[in-house]
Write an enzyme that holds these catalytic residues in place. Structure first.
Site, PDB file in Angstrom:
ATOM      1  N   LYS A 168     -31.731 -19.820  29.283  1.00  0.00           N
ATOM      2  CA  LYS A 168     -30.616 -18.950  29.680  1.00  0.00           C
ATOM      3  C   LYS A 168     -31.143 -17.542  30.003  1.00  0.00           C
ATOM      4  O   LYS A 168     -31.069 -17.098  31.127  1.00  0.00           O
ATOM      5  CB  LYS A 168     -29.548 -18.871  28.589  1.00  0.00           C
ATOM      6  CG  LYS A 168     -28.725 -20.138  28.463  1.00  0.00           C
ATOM      7  CD  LYS A 168     -29.179 -20.948  27.301  1.00  0.00           C
ATOM      8  CE  LYS A 168     -28.314 -22.119  26.920  1.00  0.00           C
ATOM      9  NZ  LYS A 168     -27.752 -22.978  27.910  1.00  0.00           N
TER      10      LYS A 168
ATOM     11  N   TRP B  42     -21.584 -26.241  20.160  1.00  0.00           N
ATOM     12  CA  TRP B  42     -22.990 -26.362  19.755  1.00  0.00           C
ATOM     13  C   TRP B  42     -23.145 -26.366  18.241  1.00  0.00           C
ATOM     14  O   TRP B  42     -23.971 -27.098  17.697  1.00  0.00           O
ATOM     15  CB  TRP B  42     -23.841 -25.281  20.416  1.00  0.00           C
ATOM     16  CG  TRP B  42     -23.931 -25.520  21.897  1.00  0.00           C
ATOM     17  CD1 TRP B  42     -23.382 -24.765  22.880  1.00  0.00           C
ATOM     18  CD2 TRP B  42     -24.550 -26.646  22.553  1.00  0.00           C
ATOM     19  NE1 TRP B  42     -23.632 -25.332  24.112  1.00  0.00           N
ATOM     20  CE2 TRP B  42     -24.345 -26.482  23.937  1.00  0.00           C
ATOM     21  CE3 TRP B  42     -25.261 -27.760  22.110  1.00  0.00           C
ATOM     22  CZ2 TRP B  42     -24.824 -27.390  24.889  1.00  0.00           C
ATOM     23  CZ3 TRP B  42     -25.733 -28.672  23.046  1.00  0.00           C
ATOM     24  CH2 TRP B  42     -25.517 -28.493  24.415  1.00  0.00           C
TER      25      TRP B  42
ATOM     26  N   ASP C 220     -28.528 -20.133  15.813  1.00  0.00           N
ATOM     27  CA  ASP C 220     -28.811 -20.624  17.162  1.00  0.00           C
ATOM     28  C   ASP C 220     -28.431 -19.476  18.096  1.00  0.00           C
ATOM     29  O   ASP C 220     -27.252 -19.172  18.274  1.00  0.00           O
ATOM     30  CB  ASP C 220     -27.953 -21.866  17.430  1.00  0.00           C
ATOM     31  CG  ASP C 220     -28.097 -22.379  18.861  1.00  0.00           C
ATOM     32  OD1 ASP C 220     -28.806 -21.744  19.666  1.00  0.00           O
ATOM     33  OD2 ASP C 220     -27.480 -23.417  19.167  1.00  0.00           O
TER      34      ASP C 220
HETATM   35  C1  LIG Z   1     -25.883 -22.307  22.101  1.00  0.00           C
HETATM   36  C2  LIG Z   1     -26.635 -23.537  22.530  1.00  0.00           C
HETATM   37  N1  LIG Z   1     -27.235 -24.295  21.602  1.00  0.00           N
HETATM   38  C3  LIG Z   1     -27.909 -25.397  21.923  1.00  0.00           C
HETATM   39  C4  LIG Z   1     -28.006 -25.829  23.231  1.00  0.00           C
HETATM   40  C5  LIG Z   1     -28.779 -27.087  23.552  1.00  0.00           C
HETATM   41  O1  LIG Z   1     -29.951 -26.700  24.132  1.00  0.00           O
HETATM   42  P1  LIG Z   1     -31.022 -27.742  24.689  1.00  0.00           P
HETATM   43  O2  LIG Z   1     -30.439 -28.385  25.873  1.00  0.00           O
HETATM   44  O3  LIG Z   1     -32.187 -26.837  24.997  1.00  0.00           O
HETATM   45  O4  LIG Z   1     -31.349 -28.699  23.608  1.00  0.00           O
HETATM   46  C6  LIG Z   1     -27.404 -25.077  24.231  1.00  0.00           C
HETATM   47  C7  LIG Z   1     -27.511 -25.522  25.643  1.00  0.00           C
HETATM   48  O5  LIG Z   1     -26.822 -25.159  26.527  1.00  0.00           O
HETATM   49  C8  LIG Z   1     -26.702 -23.909  23.872  1.00  0.00           C
HETATM   50  O6  LIG Z   1     -26.084 -23.173  24.802  1.00  0.00           O
END
Ligand SMILES: Cc1ncc(COP(=O)(O)O)c(C=O)c1O
Length: 378
Positions: free
Chosen positions: A201, A104, A177
């Site tokens: 989550k 991520w 994040d």
């Molecule tokens: C740590 C993290 N960041 C970003 C995301 C992306 O999230 P989204 O699908 O809400 O854009 C996720 C999704 O699983 C994630 O676990």
């Protein structure tokens, strides 16, 4: 309700049963409103009270200090990859430092590059994203005067989590994040400039992203951004500049009430999460040649437990047999393979105990049938 499986999905993920039951009771008609939460206007007194209480519950649960705003965006955490850089990097001439501890973080920097100068301050790529930097290592990696430092507190795919708040120099805004460990443990908000979390989550369903931003950073935002991508719009309009995801925010409200009233707060939640994670890591540690954990010990995630078995064939059997026992969604992310057990706040201890028992049994059966124990690289 007895027909619910133990759902180990990484997100959208398991929600507390009492939250779902409350939503079910309210779905057709909210008491005193006479309409479904799917039908009520976002400027109605009912939703005004919902958004107000959600914000205030988050402030209480996380001890968010004065001088921070809590806003609700859409577009997922992925939109924040861009929004953070548009608001805090675009036009500054400065460089943003990114600490990459998994997939991520890599996605976040790819979007930020479109907005300005970025730099990989630290990356765990060469080690297969199996650890996080130590305090001195992190401090030593940060450049002079970056626009901000971006970290991912828990890498959901690799199952690698910062054990404590990453330390950066006081004057540097720390952006995090926190999508997959939000509300799972206490967090020292005062050390951060901005935090964002996709709700799906620990906080609620997909569709809403919680952003916590320090007031002084709002003053750095360049003019001319599209209104919907400018944090100031959310602050000025109380997250109701346009139609927000009413139902998703209402579920976040129910989750915050559950955390406060049923669980007893974030410290207690953290204690339970630690205990749940230990149940699984103990199984891995008891048979390290069979269950090969991905994360190094001091970076093990309390939320996503990732490991491999001696062969892909055995992993497929493991997944099928687990599902037959009502232990579902255990397949690792497609980029990594293996097994991933996501054990967010709402996963009851019994679910984790059932998985741990299944794992021990699976290992015993495999040993009896002479499965060769050799580590599989992840
Ligand atoms: C740590 C993290 N960041 C970003 C995301 C992306 O999230 P989204 O699908 O809400 O854009 C996720 C999704 O699983 C994630 O676990």
């Amino acid at each position: 309700m007895t027909d619910r499986a133990f759902n180990f999905a990484a997100g959208p993920a398991i929600l507390p049963l009492t939250v779902l039951e409350q939503a079910q009771r309210d779905l057709v008609s909210l008491p005193d409103v006479g309409a479904s939460p799917l039908e009520v206007g976002h400027r109605s007194p009912w939703f005004s009270a919902v958004i107000e209480e959600t914000r205030s519950n988050l402030r209480d649960l996380l001890a968010i200090p004065d001088g921070y705003q809590v806003v609700f965006c859409q577009g997922g955490a992925s939109m924040q990859f861009s929004m953070v850089a548009m608001n805090l990097l675009r036009g500054t001439g400065a460089t943003a430092d990114y600490v990459i501890t998994g997939s991520w973080g890599s996605k976040a920097i790819a979007e930020a590059r479109k907005e300005g100068n970025t730099r990989i301050a630290w990356t765990g790529a060469d080690e297969g994203f199996s650890r996080v930097p130590g305090t001195e290592e992190l401090l030593g990696s940060i450049a002079e005067g970056p626009a901000y430092v971006h970290v991912t507190s828990n890498e959901t795919i690799q199952g690698v989590e910062f054990p404590t708040t990453p330390i950066v120099p006081d004057e540097v805004p720390l952006v995090a994040d926190v999508s997959s460990d939000f509300l799972s443990r206490p967090i020292d908000i005062g050390r951060y400039g901005l935090l964002y979390a996709g709700a799906q989550k620990n906080a609620g369903p997909a569709g809403v992203t919680v952003v916590i931003v320090r007031d002084d950073l709002l003053g750095r935002i360049p003019d001319g951004l599209p209104s919907i991508l400018d944090y100031r719009t959310y602050v000025e309009h109380g997250s109701r500049y346009n139609t927000p995801p009413v139902f998703a925010i209402y579920i976040v409200l129910l989750v915050t009430r559950w955390l406060r009233d049923d669980v007893g707060g974030i410290d207690e939640m953290h204690k339970r999460n630690r205990e749940k994670a230990d149940l699984l890591y103990d199984v891995l540690d008891a048979a390290p040649m069979f269950f090969r954990g991905h994360a190094q010990t001091d970076a093990r995630s309390l939320m996503n437990v990732t490991f491999r078995l001696p062969s892909e064939k055995l992993e497929a059997t493991f997944l099928a047999k687990a599902a037959a026992r009502g232990l579902v969604e255990l397949k690792g992310h497609r980029s990594l393979g293996g097994i991933r057990a996501s054990i967010y706040n709402a996963m009851p201890r019994e679910g984790v105990e059932a998985l741990a028992a299944f794992m021990r049994e699976f290992h015993e059966r495999a040993s009896e049938s002479g499965i060769e124990e050799r580590p599989t690289r992840i």
